[in-house]
Design a protein around this motif. Structure first.
Motif, PDB file in Angstrom:
ATOM      1  N   GLU A 172      20.247 -27.736  17.144  1.00 58.32           N
ATOM      2  CA  GLU A 172      19.612 -26.430  16.927  1.00 58.32           C
ATOM      3  C   GLU A 172      18.101 -26.507  17.124  1.00 58.32           C
ATOM      4  OE1 GLU A 172      20.868 -23.681  14.026  1.00 58.32           O
ATOM      5  OE2 GLU A 172      22.959 -24.352  14.098  1.00 58.32           O
ATOM      6  N   ILE A 173      17.470 -27.573  16.641  1.00 59.63           N
ATOM      7  CA  ILE A 173      16.024 -27.705  16.863  1.00 59.63           C
ATOM      8  C   ILE A 173      15.759 -27.922  18.351  1.00 59.63           C
ATOM      9  CG2 ILE A 173      15.678 -30.188  16.474  1.00 59.63           C
ATOM     10  CD1 ILE A 173      13.387 -27.639  14.925  1.00 59.63           C
ATOM     11  N   GLU A 174      16.640 -28.677  19.008  1.00 62.99           N
ATOM     12  CA  GLU A 174      16.475 -28.904  20.444  1.00 62.99           C
ATOM     13  C   GLU A 174      16.646 -27.597  21.221  1.00 62.99           C
ATOM     14  OE1 GLU A 174      15.207 -31.418  21.887  1.00 62.99           O
ATOM     15  OE2 GLU A 174      15.496 -33.058  20.463  1.00 62.99           O
ATOM     16  N   ALA A 175      17.563 -26.725  20.793  1.00 64.14           N
ATOM     17  CA  ALA A 175      17.753 -25.433  21.463  1.00 64.14           C
ATOM     18  C   ALA A 175      16.517 -24.555  21.291  1.00 64.14           C
ATOM     19  CB  ALA A 175      18.996 -24.723  20.918  1.00 64.14           C
ATOM     20  N   LEU A 176      15.931 -24.578  20.101  1.00 65.59           N
ATOM     21  CA  LEU A 176      14.702 -23.808  19.877  1.00 65.59           C
ATOM     22  C   LEU A 176      13.546 -24.354  20.710  1.00 65.59           C
ATOM     23  CD1 LEU A 176      15.083 -23.311  16.053  1.00 65.59           C
ATOM     24  CD2 LEU A 176      14.921 -21.458  17.742  1.00 65.59           C
ATOM     25  N   ALA A 207      19.275 -18.565  10.538  1.00 58.70           N
ATOM     26  CA  ALA A 207      19.280 -18.462   9.079  1.00 58.70           C
ATOM     27  C   ALA A 207      19.216 -19.864   8.496  1.00 58.70           C
ATOM     28  CB  ALA A 207      20.532 -17.740   8.599  1.00 58.70           C
ATOM     29  N   TYR A 208      17.999 -20.293   8.128  1.00 60.42           N
ATOM     30  CA  TYR A 208      17.794 -21.654   7.659  1.00 60.42           C
ATOM     31  C   TYR A 208      17.258 -21.652   6.239  1.00 60.42           C
ATOM     32  CZ  TYR A 208      18.152 -22.501  12.648  1.00 60.42           C
ATOM     33  OH  TYR A 208      18.588 -22.534  13.943  1.00 60.42           O
ATOM     34  N   THR A 209      17.944 -22.359   5.359  1.00 58.68           N
ATOM     35  CA  THR A 209      17.434 -22.551   4.010  1.00 58.68           C
ATOM     36  C   THR A 209      16.831 -23.948   3.950  1.00 58.68           C
ATOM     37  OG1 THR A 209      19.520 -23.450   3.171  1.00 58.68           O
ATOM     38  CG2 THR A 209      19.213 -21.050   3.026  1.00 58.68           C
ATOM     39  N   VAL A 214      12.390 -28.187   8.007  1.00 58.27           N
ATOM     40  CA  VAL A 214      11.745 -28.370   9.311  1.00 58.27           C
ATOM     41  C   VAL A 214      11.819 -27.059  10.100  1.00 58.27           C
ATOM     42  CG1 VAL A 214      11.796 -29.659  11.483  1.00 58.27           C
ATOM     43  CG2 VAL A 214      12.225 -30.832   9.321  1.00 58.27           C
ATOM     44  N   PHE A 215      12.957 -26.389  10.058  1.00 59.05           N
ATOM     45  CA  PHE A 215      13.100 -25.099  10.729  1.00 59.05           C
ATOM     46  C   PHE A 215      12.195 -24.057  10.086  1.00 59.05           C
ATOM     47  CE2 PHE A 215      16.985 -27.366  11.672  1.00 59.05           C
ATOM     48  CZ  PHE A 215      17.237 -27.044  12.994  1.00 59.05           C
ATOM     49  N   TRP A 258       2.578 -29.542  19.607  1.00 55.87           N
ATOM     50  CA  TRP A 258       2.014 -28.307  19.076  1.00 55.87           C
ATOM     51  C   TRP A 258       2.605 -28.006  17.695  1.00 55.87           C
ATOM     52  CZ3 TRP A 258       4.346 -23.853  17.447  1.00 55.87           C
ATOM     53  CH2 TRP A 258       3.498 -22.786  17.143  1.00 55.87           C
ATOM     54  N   PHE A 259       3.916 -28.127  17.583  1.00 57.10           N
ATOM     55  CA  PHE A 259       4.577 -27.860  16.319  1.00 57.10           C
ATOM     56  C   PHE A 259       4.029 -28.771  15.219  1.00 57.10           C
ATOM     57  CE2 PHE A 259       8.709 -28.804  13.843  1.00 57.10           C
ATOM     58  CZ  PHE A 259       8.335 -27.964  12.795  1.00 57.10           C
TER      59      PHE A 259
END
Length: 187
Positions: A45-49, A34-36, A5-6, A67-68
């Motif tokens: 982390e997704i909420e912070a982005l 750094a997302y694998t 997802v990231f 949008w995403f």
């Protein structure tokens, strides 16, 4: 949340705004960046982005998530064309999310906590979808549906009938799909 997802978000941001914008979002959000695809990362982390994108673009959370979802669909089609094989239109694609796409996601990415969609057709012929997820990202689901419609050259009238963000027990969408362009020309 799975790293894929990231990765989709990074690709969507990079295509629309350039890779330097992704770097700026990483810095502003304070996440590692750094997302694998197989990795598991905290939902925070997704909420912070998303919060960093909200501040940068002066948009609300739902607008960013929609949008995403819209922008991720062409990336998904490029990375996973097998998800689209055998789906003649956007509605069929959406109807197969639980049994085809999310089943494959769980095979490819063990531990993925995919949302569940209860789907049925109502008396008017609209596709009705209950969105069941603890993440409360119904706007992302809407964006994915709109992105699928666009991918297939269709339009979808999307109504958010019930929403947990408005105090309802679950989110429910009703969707009216336009015919495919070739079907519309024949009519």
């Amino acid at each position: 949340m799975k790293g894929v997802v990231f990765n989709l978000l990074e690709e969507a941001v990079g295509r629309a705004y350039g890779p330097e914008t992704w770097d700026a979002l990483i810095e502003a959000s304070g996440v590692s960046g750094a997302y694998t695809s197989l990795g598991n990362y905290p939902d925070e982390e997704i909420e912070a982005l998303v919060a960093a994108a909200m501040a940068a673009l002066s948009l609300d959370r739902d607008a960013i998530l929609r949008w995403f979802g819209q922008q991720a669909m062409p990336v998904l089609a490029e990375l996973y064309p097998e998800f689209f094989t055998g789906c003649p239109d956007g509605r069929t694609f959406v109807q197969g999310v639980n049994h085809i796409i999310h089943a494959e996601v769980r095979k490819l990415y063990p531990g993925a906590a995919c949302p569940y969609f209860h789907l049925h057709t109502d008396a008017s012929g609209d596709l009705v979808m209950d969105y069941l997820s603890a993440r409360n990202m119904c706007a992302l689901a809407q964006g994915f549906v709109e992105g699928a419609a666009a991918w297939y050259g269709q339009e979808v009238a999307f109504r958010h009938v019930h929403c947990t963000q408005r105090g309802d027990p679950q989110c429910t969408f009703a969707m009216t799909w336009s015919p495919l362009p070739a079907q519309a020309e024949a009519a």
